[in-house]
Design an enzyme around this catalytic site. Structure first.
Site, PDB file in Angstrom:
ATOM      1  N   GLU A 198      43.300  40.809  32.274  1.00 23.92           N
ATOM      2  CA  GLU A 198      43.823  39.649  33.004  1.00 23.92           C
ATOM      3  C   GLU A 198      45.320  39.504  32.723  1.00 23.92           C
ATOM      4  OE1 GLU A 198      42.983  35.010  32.656  1.00 23.92           O
ATOM      5  OE2 GLU A 198      41.188  36.254  32.731  1.00 23.92           O
ATOM      6  N   LYS A 243      40.033  52.092  53.961  1.00 19.32           N
ATOM      7  CA  LYS A 243      39.750  52.396  55.374  1.00 19.32           C
ATOM      8  C   LYS A 243      40.642  53.558  55.793  1.00 19.32           C
ATOM      9  CE  LYS A 243      38.009  47.805  56.492  1.00 19.32           C
ATOM     10  NZ  LYS A 243      38.500  46.748  55.587  1.00 19.32           N
ATOM     11  N   THR A 254      42.990  46.401  52.750  1.00 18.02           N
ATOM     12  CA  THR A 254      42.051  47.108  51.880  1.00 18.02           C
ATOM     13  C   THR A 254      42.662  48.479  51.621  1.00 18.02           C
ATOM     14  OG1 THR A 254      40.859  47.861  53.828  1.00 18.02           O
ATOM     15  CG2 THR A 254      39.926  45.974  52.661  1.00 18.02           C
ATOM     16  N   ARG A 299      37.473  51.819  47.262  1.00 19.82           N
ATOM     17  CA  ARG A 299      37.202  50.484  47.800  1.00 19.82           C
ATOM     18  C   ARG A 299      38.030  49.479  47.011  1.00 19.82           C
ATOM     19  NH1 ARG A 299      33.297  50.863  51.284  1.00 19.82           N
ATOM     20  NH2 ARG A 299      33.564  48.659  51.691  1.00 19.82           N
ATOM     21  N   TYR A 323      39.251  44.757  29.833  1.00 18.91           N
ATOM     22  CA  TYR A 323      39.712  43.523  30.463  1.00 18.91           C
ATOM     23  C   TYR A 323      41.218  43.548  30.520  1.00 18.91           C
ATOM     24  CZ  TYR A 323      36.037  40.256  31.634  1.00 18.91           C
ATOM     25  OH  TYR A 323      35.015  39.624  32.265  1.00 18.91           O
ATOM     26  N   ASP A 352      47.086  40.937  58.099  1.00 20.21           N
ATOM     27  CA  ASP A 352      46.003  41.658  57.427  1.00 20.21           C
ATOM     28  C   ASP A 352      45.930  43.036  58.097  1.00 20.21           C
ATOM     29  OD1 ASP A 352      43.608  42.766  56.678  1.00 20.21           O
ATOM     30  OD2 ASP A 352      42.450  40.915  56.868  1.00 20.21           O
TER      31      ASP A 352
HETATM   32  N1  DSN Z   1      33.879  45.426  56.933  1.00 17.86           N
HETATM   33  C1  DSN Z   1      35.128  45.745  57.542  1.00 17.86           C
HETATM   34  C2  DSN Z   1      34.959  46.300  58.894  1.00 17.86           C
HETATM   35  O1  DSN Z   1      33.968  46.978  59.119  1.00 17.86           O
HETATM   36  O2  DSN Z   1      35.796  46.111  59.752  1.00 17.86           O
HETATM   37  C3  DSN Z   1      36.064  44.611  57.558  1.00 17.86           C
HETATM   38  O3  DSN Z   1      35.501  43.523  57.004  1.00 17.86           O
END
Ligand code: DSN
Length: 479
Positions: free
Chosen positions: A67, A274, A271, A280, A65, A242
């Site tokens: 925090e 990607k 994120t 992730r 943990y 974003d």
């Molecule tokens: N799940 C992602 C996508 O496929 O674009 C974004 O939420």
């Protein structure tokens, strides 16, 4: 670089240890690698993380943990977590040229929630505390607390509409952001499919949002963040970007100047899995004005940070700082453009007529299909994509009229322009040979379709052949 032998040994040993406890899990992990090796992965939001990134997640950090923030924890014994969290944040700051990085968010939605609440705290809560002449919310009278809660729940957000490629977490009703904010959206020009900045400015002037959001999950073009910031400034809005989908293109300096969100936005979320090719997870970047509020993300909206994932973020961000990542990022875009050209040359209709990022949106109504029919027919043929709405989609968000395809994953495998053209041929073959099906009562179905199984098998074999020249994780053998 570790030796291929070390990577194979590491994964094999891990599977052996898991197999001794629950063999079905070990089998499923092995099967997942086999499936990923065999499928033509065109999901724009997926990638293949490096062995080092994957291995950084499977260890004792998972048990801790943590925090709080680096050096200021609510639990004892966090010195090693401090090391990896500080490293991940340092790599993120250096990579993106940001003054502050918060690497605890578990996902993109978490990162966006952290950003929303940081902005609300800065723009709504702090002024309310000042007016009441108290330091913290616990010191407010019941009456002032009630008034503040109402004020927090009465703020406006302007973001890109879903069918133009915006994201559910940018204020849409099915998501908590839509329940928190009064939201309006800006779309794209119906003639070109492009963002019309004059219309965005007009919508901002009329609606006066607290937050202007840019960023997308299905818009195949660049966004001019300098213009968006000017629009935000003109109405006193906080500008949030974003960049989850295109963070790898920012990291690899394919998007620079007006197209790099970091110098222009007050706050940037992403994120890490990607186009950035990490584990992730999520992340927030901002300047000093919002840094303290962002660091309150846990426990404001996040559960305890995941130190094993922060360790993997540090590894992946270190990889993204290497010179070869810039080459990778450029190849993602080159491949998307080659794929777009291959499809256009065969008669496909693409939203905006092409791409300048990592994704292509095919309007499959040109093939007489819904997105759902096209997605399934492609899947039968070994091609993994996802259906997606197109602007003003007559089939709505479930059936849709589009197929979104992206190149980050195939580029990681090493496929190039010639393979993109071959991929375009496979996609076009399947879509042009698929016809809409009917319901039992003879009415047209938006889900059913007819595709000769022999053709699907043939395309599937061709896809496997295409991939066999670029094996996935060539360094890893499990047997
Ligand atoms: N799940 C992602 C996508 O496929 O674009 C974004 O939420």
């Amino acid at each position: 670089m570790s030796s291929p032998n070390a990577e194979s040994t590491a994964f094999r040993s891990a599977l052996e240890v898991i197999r001794a406890v629950e063999p079905r899990v070990a089998d499923a992990i092995g099967a997942e690698l086999a499936d990923q090796r065999e499928s033509l992965k065109l999901i724009a939001s997926e990638n293949y993380a490096s062995p080092a990134t994957l291995l950084a997640m499977g260890n004792w950090f998972s048990d801790k943990y943590a925090e709080g923030t680096v050096g200021r924890r609510f639990y004892a014994g966090c010195q090693n977590v401090d090391t990896v969290e500080a490293l991940a944040a340092e790599h993120a700051r250096e990579l993106f040229g940001a003054s502050h990085a918060y690497v605890q968010p578990h996902s993109g939605i978490d990162a966006n929630l952290v950003a929303f609440w940081a902005i609300l705290a800065d723009r709504v809560e702090s002024p309310a505390l000042k007016r009441a002449q108290v330091r913290q919310v616990n010191d407010l009278t019941e009456e002032d607390w009630f008034a503040l809660r109402r004020e927090l729940g009465d703020q406006r957000m302007l973001g890109m509409s879903l069918d133009a490629g915006g994201h559910l977490t940018h204020g849409f009703r099915p998501n908590i952001s839509g329940k928190m904010f009064d939201q309006r959206s800006y779309g794209t020009d119906p003639a070109t499919g492009l963002i019309d900045y004059d219309r965005v400015a007009e919508a901002a002037r009329e609606f006066r949002p607290l937050i202007l959001v840019a960023g997308y999950s299905a818009y195949p073009r660049k966004v001019n963040f300098r213009i968006m910031r000017e629009i935000a400034d003109s109405v006193g809005a906080t500008f949030m970007v974003d960049m989850a989908h295109f963070a790898g293109l920012v990291a690899g300096k394919v998007f620079t100047g007006d197209f790099d969100p970091v110098p222009h936005a007050h706050i940037v979320t992403t994120t890490t899995h990607k186009s950035l090719r990490g584990p992730r997870g999520g992340m927030v970047l901002c300047g000093p004005e919002l840094a303290d509020q962002v660091d309150r993300g846990c426990p404001m909206v996040l559960g305890g940070p995941l130190p094993h994932v922060m360790a993997a973020k540090a590894v992946a961000l270190a990889e993204a700082r290497r010179p070869d990542f810039a080459d990778y990022a450029q190849r993602i875009v080159d491949n998307a453009q080659a794929l777009a050209e291959g499809l256009l040359g065969r008669g496909a209709t693409l939203v905006t007529g092409g791409t300048d990022n990592h994704l292509v949106l095919i309007d499959v109504s040109g093939y007489g299909l819904t997105g759902r029919q096209a997605e399934q027919a492609l899947l039968d043929s070994g091609i993994v994509t996802n259906r997606n709405a197109v602007p003003q989609d007559p089939n709505g968000a479930w059936y849709t009229s589009g197929i979104r395809i992206g190149t980050p994953a195939l580029t990681t495998r090493g496929l190039g322009a010639a393979e993109m053209d071959a991929t375009a041929e496979l996609i076009h073959t399947v879509l042009s040979q698929t016809t809409p099906g009917s319901n039992a009562d003879g009415t047209p179905s938006k889900a059913k379709y007819v595709l000769d199984p022999a053709l699907a098998d043939k395309v599937s074999r061709q896809a496997t052949d295409l991939l066999s020249t670029h094996p996935l994780y060539p360094s890893v053998t499990l047997t």
